[in-house]
Design an enzyme around this catalytic site. Sequence first.
Site, PDB file in Angstrom:
ATOM      1  N   ASP A  38      14.538  54.422 -49.473  1.00 33.99           N
ATOM      2  CA  ASP A  38      13.446  53.948 -48.654  1.00 33.99           C
ATOM      3  C   ASP A  38      13.522  52.337 -48.780  1.00 33.99           C
ATOM      4  O   ASP A  38      13.888  51.594 -49.901  1.00 33.99           O
ATOM      5  CB  ASP A  38      12.323  54.144 -49.050  1.00 33.99           C
ATOM      6  CG  ASP A  38      11.003  53.923 -48.302  1.00 33.99           C
ATOM      7  OD1 ASP A  38      11.001  54.304 -47.130  1.00 33.99           O
ATOM      8  OD2 ASP A  38      10.091  53.105 -48.807  1.00 33.99           O
ATOM      9  N   HIS A  50       2.228  51.339 -50.258  1.00 35.92           N
ATOM     10  CA  HIS A  50       3.980  51.597 -49.958  1.00 35.92           C
ATOM     11  C   HIS A  50       4.668  50.947 -50.975  1.00 35.92           C
ATOM     12  O   HIS A  50       4.412  49.530 -51.397  1.00 35.92           O
ATOM     13  CB  HIS A  50       4.444  51.338 -48.670  1.00 35.92           C
ATOM     14  CG  HIS A  50       3.775  52.064 -47.563  1.00 35.92           C
ATOM     15  ND1 HIS A  50       4.548  52.552 -46.616  1.00 35.92           N
ATOM     16  CD2 HIS A  50       2.434  52.646 -47.553  1.00 35.92           C
ATOM     17  CE1 HIS A  50       3.740  53.313 -45.721  1.00 35.92           C
ATOM     18  NE2 HIS A  50       2.441  53.492 -46.245  1.00 35.92           N
TER      19      HIS A  50
END
Length: 229
Positions: free
Chosen positions: A12, A155
Site C-alpha cells: 500500500d 490511513h
Amino acid sequence: MKELAMREIVLDTETTGLDPKLGHRIVEIGAVELVNHIPTDNIYHCYINPERDVDQGAFEVHGLSTQFLSQFETFGNVVDEFNAFIKGDPLIIHNAPFDIGFLHSALSAIGRDAIDENRIIDTLPMARQKFPGAQVNLNALCRKYNIDNSHRDLHGALVDADLLASVYLELIGGKQPGLGLANERKKQSITEPIVQKERVKRVFAVNETELEAHSRLLDSLANPIWRID
C-alpha cells in the site's frame, strides 16, 4: 523433491494527492510478506520526502505533513531497498491502478523500469465479485470479515497493508487453506476416539387444558380418522 515456497507481497502507498499526472508523489510505502499465504514478520516500511507540498485533502486522510516528510529520503534514495524487498514476487494491492500509477511515475522519473503488471493481484475486483453491489473499501471488508481495524484512525501504508493481508487471505478462502488447523483436527481424530453419548429423550407432557381443547377440536370434525373411541 522439496516444494518451493510461494512468496507474495501485500503493498500500500500514501501520496500527496490523487493524480501523479498533476505532479503528486508517493509519501509512504508499506509492504507485508506472505509465504504460502501465511504472514511473516518480514515487512518493509518507509516515509518519503516528496519534495513538494501535501494537498490538504491528502493530509486529512493520512496525517503526513509536508514538514514531517521533509526529513526523509527521496524516492530515488530508497528505490533499491524497496526493489530488493519486493523482488519479482506477486504484489497484492487494493485498487491497484492507483498505487501502480504512482509507482510507475516515480520509477520513470528516475529512469527505472516499470513494474510488470502481470505480477499485480488487485483485490478490489475480487471483492466486487464476491460482494456485488456492496461497499468494498478496506474498512467495509474488515467489517465483513470481522477483522479488527480499530487502530486505523488515519490511513497508513503499513497499517493498511497489514489489514489488506488479512482481507486477501479471507477473499481467497480463509487464513489457513488446508494447513495447521486441518492437520490438528486430523491428529485428534486419530489419537482420540470419538465417544457418542446417548441422546436423552425429551418428554413433552400434555396438561388437562390441552387435552380438553384437543377433544373439542375433534368433536368439531366429521369422522376424524385419528380419533380412538
